[in-house]
Write an enzyme that holds these catalytic residues in place. Structure first.
Site, mmCIF file in Angstrom:
data_model
loop_
_atom_site.group_PDB
_atom_site.id
_atom_site.type_symbol
_atom_site.label_atom_id
_atom_site.label_comp_id
_atom_site.label_asym_id
_atom_site.label_seq_id
_atom_site.Cartn_x
_atom_site.Cartn_y
_atom_site.Cartn_z
ATOM 1 N N HIS A 74 31.420 37.932 39.948
ATOM 2 C CA HIS A 74 32.293 37.264 38.975
ATOM 3 C C HIS A 74 32.669 35.844 39.430
ATOM 4 O O HIS A 74 33.835 35.543 39.678
ATOM 5 C CB HIS A 74 33.564 38.088 38.728
ATOM 6 C CG HIS A 74 34.205 37.771 37.405
ATOM 7 N ND1 HIS A 74 34.999 38.668 36.736
ATOM 8 C CD2 HIS A 74 34.179 36.651 36.627
ATOM 9 C CE1 HIS A 74 35.440 38.127 35.612
ATOM 10 N NE2 HIS A 74 34.942 36.896 35.528
ATOM 11 N N ARG A 126 32.592 40.195 29.933
ATOM 12 C CA ARG A 126 33.407 41.201 30.608
ATOM 13 C C ARG A 126 32.548 42.445 30.814
ATOM 14 O O ARG A 126 31.715 42.790 29.982
ATOM 15 C CB ARG A 126 34.651 41.566 29.783
ATOM 16 C CG ARG A 126 35.752 40.517 29.810
ATOM 17 C CD ARG A 126 36.416 40.439 31.171
ATOM 18 N NE ARG A 126 37.557 39.524 31.197
ATOM 19 C CZ ARG A 126 37.492 38.246 31.536
ATOM 20 N NH1 ARG A 126 36.307 37.723 31.853
ATOM 21 N NH2 ARG A 126 38.568 37.500 31.562
ATOM 22 N N GLU A 144 35.374 46.014 39.113
ATOM 23 C CA GLU A 144 35.151 44.866 39.990
ATOM 24 C C GLU A 144 36.105 44.997 41.176
ATOM 25 O O GLU A 144 37.308 45.123 40.973
ATOM 26 C CB GLU A 144 35.414 43.557 39.245
ATOM 27 C CG GLU A 144 34.372 43.286 38.169
ATOM 28 C CD GLU A 144 34.562 41.956 37.461
ATOM 29 O OE1 GLU A 144 35.520 41.215 37.795
ATOM 30 O OE2 GLU A 144 33.760 41.642 36.573
#
Length: 328
Positions: free
Chosen positions: A293, A245, A274
């Protein structure tokens, strides 16, 4: 004959076909969804979840007290199409007696593959090399041009030897890794035995590793774990990779470490926020590889995740055991 009362289900995004098909077959549910691949706006989410019995969400959907209040007393089940649950207000959810489903295990292999890909891409400077081919920088062969760092006989440090951490080590072992180090909340001798991995402190892992891969969960203890002190302890030739993360890493400190030559390079599949703004300083660095991601982004994995999320939701609504329930 008394009509069957349908349970309202709200899905916060378009999901892959296998999961959607499972929901569509549920005769006891009335399914509504946000018909887009883009995140649902907060107001639309609050409207959609109002009166719902079940919510199927993604890791980008923050399920907090405000949203739970908007949902109302009917909400019995939240199913997230993710292994991470840091977007869920778990204390508040537990208080209300709401069950939670998640999708562990099914994304382990895909995420481990991506971690190894990102490590190799970063340590062998592949984006730079591709750019040199495109812009005419590739001229004659030069002994030290585009040299990077190899894995053979190296020390690899893994922060978090859980399912994904183990799967990464398993894939790296055939590269001829000399030594694995790991850190976490506690030693895991049974899991570590497969790799002869040594449990060490975080500072020792930082100081001795040639390659560091972050694969831990985001918790209060790991938030900001990789900061200025951590990077100062690393070797100048070390490569840092984060697939956990974004908040585990202090990105300002990482930028300074990379720009100042304190560490060799970094690869990130997760960031804060993000998406990362296109003017972010990290994107100006040649020795920093950032992906959007995509750890679990294979067709098979995302379909399996969506099906498990759907089955968790339906089982919870029917009062049955969930295939993967998070115990609160």
């Amino acid at each position: 004959m008394k009509p069957v009362r349908l349970m309202k289900v709200f899905v916060t995004r378009r999901i892959p076909p296998e999961g959607w098909a499972a929901l569509a077959r549920a005769a006891d549910c009335q399914v509504e969804h946000w018909d887009s691949d883009e995140p649902i706006p907060d107001k639309e989410l609050e409207r959609g979840v109002a009166g719902a019995h079940g919510l199927l969400c993604l890791l980008t959907d923050r399920v907090d007290k405000r949203l739970l209040d908007a949902a109302g007393a009917n909400l019995k089940v939240i199913s997230t199409m993710s292994v991470g649950v840091d977007h869920l207000a778990l204390d508040e959810i537990k208080k209300r007696g709401i069950r939670v489903g998640y999708t562990p295990d099914v994304l382990t292999d895909a995420t481990a593959e991506l971690a190894v890909s990102l490590l190799l891409t970063t340590c062998r400077r592949l984006p730079e090399a591709i750019e040199e081919v495109r812009n005419g920088g590739w001229t004659s062969w030069k002994p030290l041009w585009m040299c990077g760092y190899g894995l053979t006989q190296s020390t690899v440090g893994i922060i978090g030897l859980g399912r994904i951490g183990q799967a990464i080590a398993r894939r790296l072992k055939p590269f001829g890794i000399q030594k694995f180090l790991y850190t976490g909340r506690q030693p895991r001798p049974q899991e570590a035995a497969e790799f002869q991995a040594e449990f060490v402190s975080t500072p020792k892992l930082a100081a001795e590793s040639d390659f560091i891969i972050v694969a831990c969960s985001l918790t209060p203890a790991t938030k900001g774990l990789c900061n200025k002190d951590f990077f100062q302890q690393m070797k100048k030739t070390a490569v840092f990779v984060n697939i956990s993360r974004g908040d585990v890493v202090n990105q300002d400190d990482l930028y300074q470490a990379l720009a100042g030559g304190q560490i060799a390079a970094a690869g990130m599949d997760v960031t804060t926020p993000e998406p990362l703004p296109t003017n972010h300083p990290l994107l100006t660095l040649k020795n920093c590889v950032i992906l959007p991601h995509i750890g679990s982004a294979t067709y098979g994995t995302r379909n399996t995740m969506s099906l498990l999320a759907a089955n968790n939701l339906l089982a919870g609504l029917r009062g049955e055991p969930m295939p993967s329930e998070l115990k609160l």
